[in-house]
Design a protein around this motif. Structure first.
Motif, PDB file in Angstrom:
ATOM      1  N   PHE A   1     -51.677  75.451 -62.554  1.00 45.82           N
ATOM      2  CA  PHE A   1     -50.867  75.150 -63.681  1.00 45.82           C
ATOM      3  C   PHE A   1     -49.511  75.989 -63.551  1.00 45.82           C
ATOM      4  O   PHE A   1     -48.569  76.058 -64.292  1.00 45.82           O
ATOM      5  CB  PHE A   1     -51.372  75.587 -64.933  1.00 45.82           C
ATOM      6  CG  PHE A   1     -52.655  74.679 -65.253  1.00 45.82           C
ATOM      7  CD1 PHE A   1     -52.268  73.411 -65.510  1.00 45.82           C
ATOM      8  CD2 PHE A   1     -53.871  74.701 -65.013  1.00 45.82           C
ATOM      9  CE1 PHE A   1     -53.120  72.268 -65.878  1.00 45.82           C
ATOM     10  CE2 PHE A   1     -55.004  74.098 -65.297  1.00 45.82           C
ATOM     11  CZ  PHE A   1     -54.658  72.869 -65.657  1.00 45.82           C
ATOM     12  N   VAL A   2     -49.452  77.131 -62.592  1.00 47.45           N
ATOM     13  CA  VAL A   2     -48.557  78.167 -62.528  1.00 47.45           C
ATOM     14  C   VAL A   2     -47.582  78.265 -61.385  1.00 47.45           C
ATOM     15  O   VAL A   2     -46.846  78.852 -61.209  1.00 47.45           O
ATOM     16  CB  VAL A   2     -49.031  79.619 -62.739  1.00 47.45           C
ATOM     17  CG1 VAL A   2     -49.480  79.576 -64.332  1.00 47.45           C
ATOM     18  CG2 VAL A   2     -50.172  79.955 -61.962  1.00 47.45           C
ATOM     19  N   GLY A   3     -48.166  77.394 -60.369  1.00 44.60           N
ATOM     20  CA  GLY A   3     -47.377  77.178 -59.037  1.00 44.60           C
ATOM     21  C   GLY A   3     -47.939  78.418 -58.052  1.00 44.60           C
ATOM     22  O   GLY A   3     -48.623  79.459 -58.327  1.00 44.60           O
TER      23      GLY A   3
ATOM     24  N   ILE B   1     -44.178  85.525 -81.036  1.00 45.26           N
ATOM     25  CA  ILE B   1     -44.320  85.442 -79.614  1.00 45.26           C
ATOM     26  C   ILE B   1     -44.723  84.091 -79.165  1.00 45.26           C
ATOM     27  O   ILE B   1     -45.844  83.549 -80.106  1.00 45.26           O
ATOM     28  CB  ILE B   1     -45.172  86.633 -78.989  1.00 45.26           C
ATOM     29  CG1 ILE B   1     -44.628  87.979 -79.271  1.00 45.26           C
ATOM     30  CG2 ILE B   1     -45.704  86.354 -77.611  1.00 45.26           C
ATOM     31  CD1 ILE B   1     -45.588  89.093 -79.062  1.00 45.26           C
ATOM     32  N   THR B   2     -44.541  83.563 -78.135  1.00 47.89           N
ATOM     33  CA  THR B   2     -45.043  82.252 -77.697  1.00 47.89           C
ATOM     34  C   THR B   2     -45.968  82.235 -76.567  1.00 47.89           C
ATOM     35  O   THR B   2     -45.926  83.096 -75.764  1.00 47.89           O
ATOM     36  CB  THR B   2     -43.708  81.215 -77.503  1.00 47.89           C
ATOM     37  OG1 THR B   2     -42.929  81.616 -76.387  1.00 47.89           O
ATOM     38  CG2 THR B   2     -42.785  80.764 -78.691  1.00 47.89           C
ATOM     39  N   ALA B   3     -46.622  81.069 -76.420  1.00 43.03           N
ATOM     40  CA  ALA B   3     -47.239  80.652 -74.982  1.00 43.03           C
ATOM     41  C   ALA B   3     -47.023  79.430 -74.853  1.00 43.03           C
ATOM     42  O   ALA B   3     -47.392  78.518 -75.358  1.00 43.03           O
ATOM     43  CB  ALA B   3     -48.764  81.095 -75.466  1.00 43.03           C
ATOM     44  N   MET B   4     -46.404  79.330 -73.492  1.00 46.56           N
ATOM     45  CA  MET B   4     -46.027  77.717 -73.287  1.00 46.56           C
ATOM     46  C   MET B   4     -47.202  77.510 -72.143  1.00 46.56           C
ATOM     47  O   MET B   4     -47.235  78.026 -70.864  1.00 46.56           O
ATOM     48  CB  MET B   4     -44.633  77.839 -72.384  1.00 46.56           C
ATOM     49  CG  MET B   4     -43.696  78.277 -73.340  1.00 46.56           C
ATOM     50  SD  MET B   4     -41.953  78.608 -72.372  1.00 46.56           S
ATOM     51  CE  MET B   4     -41.182  79.266 -73.865  1.00 46.56           C
TER      52      MET B   4
ATOM     53  N   SER C   1     -56.595  78.118 -70.818  1.00 48.99           N
ATOM     54  CA  SER C   1     -55.498  78.898 -71.596  1.00 48.99           C
ATOM     55  C   SER C   1     -55.311  78.682 -72.972  1.00 48.99           C
ATOM     56  O   SER C   1     -54.933  79.560 -74.001  1.00 48.99           O
ATOM     57  CB  SER C   1     -54.125  78.784 -71.050  1.00 48.99           C
ATOM     58  OG  SER C   1     -53.869  79.663 -69.720  1.00 48.99           O
ATOM     59  N   ILE C   2     -55.628  77.408 -73.264  1.00 47.38           N
ATOM     60  CA  ILE C   2     -55.448  76.743 -74.847  1.00 47.38           C
ATOM     61  C   ILE C   2     -56.529  77.748 -75.500  1.00 47.38           C
ATOM     62  O   ILE C   2     -56.157  78.098 -76.532  1.00 47.38           O
ATOM     63  CB  ILE C   2     -55.764  75.435 -74.739  1.00 47.38           C
ATOM     64  CG1 ILE C   2     -54.434  74.520 -74.328  1.00 47.38           C
ATOM     65  CG2 ILE C   2     -56.024  75.025 -76.098  1.00 47.38           C
ATOM     66  CD1 ILE C   2     -54.530  73.134 -73.957  1.00 47.38           C
ATOM     67  N   ALA C   3     -57.937  77.816 -74.920  1.00 48.39           N
ATOM     68  CA  ALA C   3     -58.799  78.560 -75.520  1.00 48.39           C
ATOM     69  C   ALA C   3     -58.420  79.955 -75.753  1.00 48.39           C
ATOM     70  O   ALA C   3     -58.831  80.533 -76.868  1.00 48.39           O
ATOM     71  CB  ALA C   3     -59.925  78.243 -74.612  1.00 48.39           C
ATOM     72  N   VAL C   4     -57.893  80.502 -74.691  1.00 39.87           N
ATOM     73  CA  VAL C   4     -57.477  82.116 -75.136  1.00 39.87           C
ATOM     74  C   VAL C   4     -56.300  82.202 -76.049  1.00 39.87           C
ATOM     75  O   VAL C   4     -56.430  82.900 -76.810  1.00 39.87           O
ATOM     76  CB  VAL C   4     -56.932  82.611 -73.710  1.00 39.87           C
ATOM     77  CG1 VAL C   4     -56.142  83.934 -74.006  1.00 39.87           C
ATOM     78  CG2 VAL C   4     -57.857  82.665 -72.598  1.00 39.87           C
ATOM     79  N   ALA C   5     -55.328  81.311 -75.944  1.00 40.30           N
ATOM     80  CA  ALA C   5     -54.293  81.119 -77.174  1.00 40.30           C
ATOM     81  C   ALA C   5     -54.973  81.013 -78.482  1.00 40.30           C
ATOM     82  O   ALA C   5     -54.677  81.744 -79.361  1.00 40.30           O
ATOM     83  CB  ALA C   5     -53.346  80.094 -76.825  1.00 40.30           C
ATOM     84  N   GLU C   6     -55.923  79.944 -78.579  1.00 38.51           N
ATOM     85  CA  GLU C   6     -56.426  80.002 -79.893  1.00 38.51           C
ATOM     86  C   GLU C   6     -57.377  81.067 -80.541  1.00 38.51           C
ATOM     87  O   GLU C   6     -57.364  81.399 -81.577  1.00 38.51           O
ATOM     88  CB  GLU C   6     -57.222  78.330 -80.022  1.00 38.51           C
ATOM     89  CG  GLU C   6     -56.301  77.208 -79.919  1.00 38.51           C
ATOM     90  CD  GLU C   6     -56.989  76.029 -79.814  1.00 38.51           C
ATOM     91  OE1 GLU C   6     -58.267  76.073 -79.297  1.00 38.51           O
ATOM     92  OE2 GLU C   6     -56.336  74.931 -79.943  1.00 38.51           O
TER      93      GLU C   6
ATOM     94  N   ILE D   1     -45.712  85.259 -74.022  1.00 38.17           N
ATOM     95  CA  ILE D   1     -46.759  85.997 -73.316  1.00 38.17           C
ATOM     96  C   ILE D   1     -47.406  84.847 -72.403  1.00 38.17           C
ATOM     97  O   ILE D   1     -47.395  83.772 -72.354  1.00 38.17           O
ATOM     98  CB  ILE D   1     -47.765  86.237 -74.577  1.00 38.17           C
ATOM     99  CG1 ILE D   1     -48.829  87.423 -73.775  1.00 38.17           C
ATOM    100  CG2 ILE D   1     -48.442  85.224 -75.156  1.00 38.17           C
ATOM    101  CD1 ILE D   1     -49.802  88.114 -74.778  1.00 38.17           C
ATOM    102  N   GLY D   2     -47.919  85.767 -71.252  1.00 35.20           N
ATOM    103  CA  GLY D   2     -48.586  84.888 -70.124  1.00 35.20           C
ATOM    104  C   GLY D   2     -49.934  85.748 -69.657  1.00 35.20           C
ATOM    105  O   GLY D   2     -49.820  86.858 -69.719  1.00 35.20           O
ATOM    106  N   TRP D   3     -50.774  84.987 -69.128  1.00 32.59           N
ATOM    107  CA  TRP D   3     -51.955  85.469 -68.221  1.00 32.59           C
ATOM    108  C   TRP D   3     -52.474  84.585 -67.408  1.00 32.59           C
ATOM    109  O   TRP D   3     -52.276  83.560 -67.398  1.00 32.59           O
ATOM    110  CB  TRP D   3     -53.119  85.775 -69.308  1.00 32.59           C
ATOM    111  CG  TRP D   3     -53.338  84.447 -69.965  1.00 32.59           C
ATOM    112  CD1 TRP D   3     -53.992  83.577 -69.875  1.00 32.59           C
ATOM    113  CD2 TRP D   3     -52.832  84.280 -71.593  1.00 32.59           C
ATOM    114  NE1 TRP D   3     -54.119  82.434 -70.910  1.00 32.59           N
ATOM    115  CE2 TRP D   3     -53.351  82.880 -71.787  1.00 32.59           C
ATOM    116  CE3 TRP D   3     -51.829  84.705 -72.498  1.00 32.59           C
ATOM    117  CZ2 TRP D   3     -52.834  82.359 -72.945  1.00 32.59           C
ATOM    118  CZ3 TRP D   3     -51.859  84.386 -73.718  1.00 32.59           C
ATOM    119  CH2 TRP D   3     -52.181  82.979 -73.832  1.00 32.59           C
ATOM    120  N   THR D   4     -52.613  85.039 -66.062  1.00 23.94           N
ATOM    121  CA  THR D   4     -53.228  84.522 -64.905  1.00 23.94           C
ATOM    122  C   THR D   4     -54.406  85.675 -64.128  1.00 23.94           C
ATOM    123  O   THR D   4     -53.706  86.584 -63.986  1.00 23.94           O
ATOM    124  CB  THR D   4     -52.136  84.260 -64.118  1.00 23.94           C
ATOM    125  OG1 THR D   4     -50.818  83.345 -64.636  1.00 23.94           O
ATOM    126  CG2 THR D   4     -52.395  83.635 -62.792  1.00 23.94           C
TER     127      THR D   4
END
Length: 164
Positions: free
Chosen positions: A32-34, A121-124, A132-137, A87-90
Motif C-alpha cells: 500500500f505504500v510502495g 490530522i488526516t490519515a490517507m 491501517s483502517i483498524a488502527v485509524a478507527e 499521520i502515517g505508520w508503516t
C-alpha cells in the motif's frame, strides 16, 4: 524525540536510507505504500528533513525503547496539494499485531494536537488496507472523503483536535 512505554520516535535522517529501503522491501509492507530504491529513499528522506526544518514536524523512525531496534516509521507529513497534515505508520511485518502502530500513532497525535497545536490530522489510507483502517478507527478517526494520493485511490480519514 517522542517516547512511549515501549517505543522511541526520532526524526528520520539521511542516515536512515538503508533502513528505509529495507523496511519497504517486503511485498506485504509495500503493498500500500510502495517500495524504495536507495535513490528514491534519499529523495524522500531529504524532503522529510526539509519538512522538519520548515514545519517542525515530519516522519520519524520508530525504535524499540529497550533494544534500539528500528521497527518502522510514523509521524506527520504536510501535503501542500491538500492543505492537510497527515499521520502515517508503516512497520516491519514481524512487528505487526503488537500494537506498535497504534501506540506510535497515539503519541504522534498527542504531539500534533498538543505541542504543535494542529486543528485536524488526516490519515490517507489506500483502499483495502484493513490493518491501517483498524488502527485509524481505534484512534478515533472517521472517514471524510475519497481521494487519490500518489496515483492510488484512498479514503481520507480525519480526527479533529479534542476540545477541552
Amino acid at each position: 524525540m517522542i517516547t512511549t512505554e515501549r517505543l522511541r520516535l526520532r526524526p528520520a535522517t539521511m542516515e536512515d536510507v538503508d533502513f528505509w529501503v529495507d523496511l519497504h522491501a517486503d511485498p506485504e509492507v509495500n503493498r500500500f505504500v510502495g517500495a524504495y530504491t536507495a535513490e528514491r529513499a534519499e529523495d524522500r528522506l531529504r524532503r522529510i528533513s526539509d519538512s522538519w526544518a520548515a514545519r517542525s514536524y515530519g516522519l520519524c523512525i520508530v525504535e524499540l525503547l529497550d533494544t534500539g531496534e528500528a521497527i518502522g516509521r510514523s509521524g506527520l507529513n504536510w501535503w501542500e496539494e491538500f492543505g492537510e497534515t497527515e499521520i502515517g505508520w508503516t512497520f516491519r511485518r514481524e512487528h505487526w499485531g503488537n500494537g506498535y502502530a497504534t501506540e506510535a500513532a497515539q503519541a504522534v497525535l498527542e504531539w500534533g494536537f498538543g505541542k504543535l497545536d494542529l486543528d485536524q490530522i488526516t490519515a490517507m489510507i489506500a483502499l483495502g488496507n484493513q490493518a491501517s483502517i483498524a488502527v485509524a478507527e481505534r484512534l478515533g478517526f472517521t472517514p471524510r472523503r475519497k481521494d487519490t494520493v500518489l496515483g492510488m485511490p484512498c479514503t481520507v480519514y480525519a480526527l479533529d483536535r479534542p476540545r477541552a
